[in-house]
Enzyme design. Structure first.
Site: not given
Ligand code: CAA
Length: 257
Positions: A65, A108, A111, A131
């Site tokens: 992300a 992300g 993911e 993260e």
């Protein structure tokens, strides 16, 4: 439809979505989310598209992300916006999705790859959930999909240490379906996609729904769902065509009917 952060093109039944923010290692910001999910939904609705490929570039599938977009957000902002919930739209796409991963698939990015139905990795791929190094934790499914994919021990290892794993370890762990040489990634993925595109869409969607049911139901309910979906295939022309073609020793020609 024109997009700024992704490229979308389709040919021969394969819709390809390429994340295109090379300057930020394809970091997934809100615009990528909006464009990628909209484009995937458009392919899902397009009768010419039978299978979808999501990919990045040689250096990064996606390095996570977008940290810069999130850095100064407050709890109230991310909570009220239900930050990342928009990615669920991708998981409602009914046609098969393959993630073709080279380079970094982190946070992300890992993911997102796991939201696809399976992952084909270049031998350069690096997966991780770093993260923890940012003082947070996975928020796009990492703690759930990674655990289901590779089990508690490895998922805890990756999420708690933030270490990256290479393509070989990812394949050994069950995260990745196949590893191919980096310069063959797109060709090999297209070959797999082309094969799927030739099947009956009724059957490929049935497979996707049944395999995904394994993550949501008990074994007996999942087996019943599988059997009922299998029985439903006998109401299709494609089942007749597929089985007759076998007996007649010829290629089946499916019509999605
Ligand atoms: N968000 C925003 N920008 C990012 C980014 C990210 N996730 N990852 C890389 N970039 C940017 C860098 O800031 C840099 O931009 P500038 O040139 O403008 O400084 C550019 O991409 C190139 O990156 P690096 O210079 O860092 O490249 P490198 O080759 O030295 O390192 C890397 C590569 C190890 C992947 C490193 O970029 C990195 O650690 N990235 C962050 C990985 C990460 O923590 N991902 C998780 C994000 S949080 C998340 O995803 C939450 C969730 O669960 C959804």
């Amino acid at each position: 439809m024109s997009y700024e952060t992704i490229l979308a093109e389709s040919s021969e039944g394969i819709g390809t979505l390429t994340i295109n923010r090379p300057g930020a290692l394809n970091a997934l910001n809100s615009q990528v989310l909006a464009e990628l999910t909209s484009a995937a939904e458009a392919f899902d609705a397009d009768p010419e598209v039978r299978v979808i490929v999501i990919t990045g570039n040689e250096k990064a599938f996606a390095a996570g992300a977008d940290i810069k977009e999130m850095a100064e957000k407050s709890y109230a902002e991310v909570y009220l916006a239900d930050w990342f919930a928009g990615w669920d739209r991708l998981t409602r796409v009914r046609k098969p999705i393959i993630a073709a991963v080279a380079g970094y698939a982190l946070g992300g990015g890992c993911e997102l790859a796991m939201m696809a139905d399976f992952i084909i990795a270049a031998d350069t791929a690096k997966f991780g959930q770093p993260e923890i190094n940012l003082g947070v934790m996975p928020g796009m499914g990492g703690s759930q999909r990674l655990t289901r994919a590779i089990g508690k021990a490895k998922a805890m290892d990756l999420c708690l240490t933030g270490r990256f794993i290479g393509a070989e370890e990812a394949e050994r762990s069950g995260l990745v379906a196949r590893v191919v040489p980096a310069d063959e990634l797109l060709a090999e993925t297209r070959k797999a996609a082309a094969g799927i595109a030739q099947k009956s869409l009724l059957a490929t969607i049935g497979v996707k729904e049944a395999v995904n049911a394994a993550f949501e139901t008990t074994l007996s309910q999942g087996l019943l769902f599988e059997r009922r979906t299998f029985h439903a295939a006998f109401g299709t022309q494609d089942q007749k065509e597929g089985m007759r073609a076998f007996s007649e020793k010829r290629e089946a020609k499916f019509t999605d009917s």
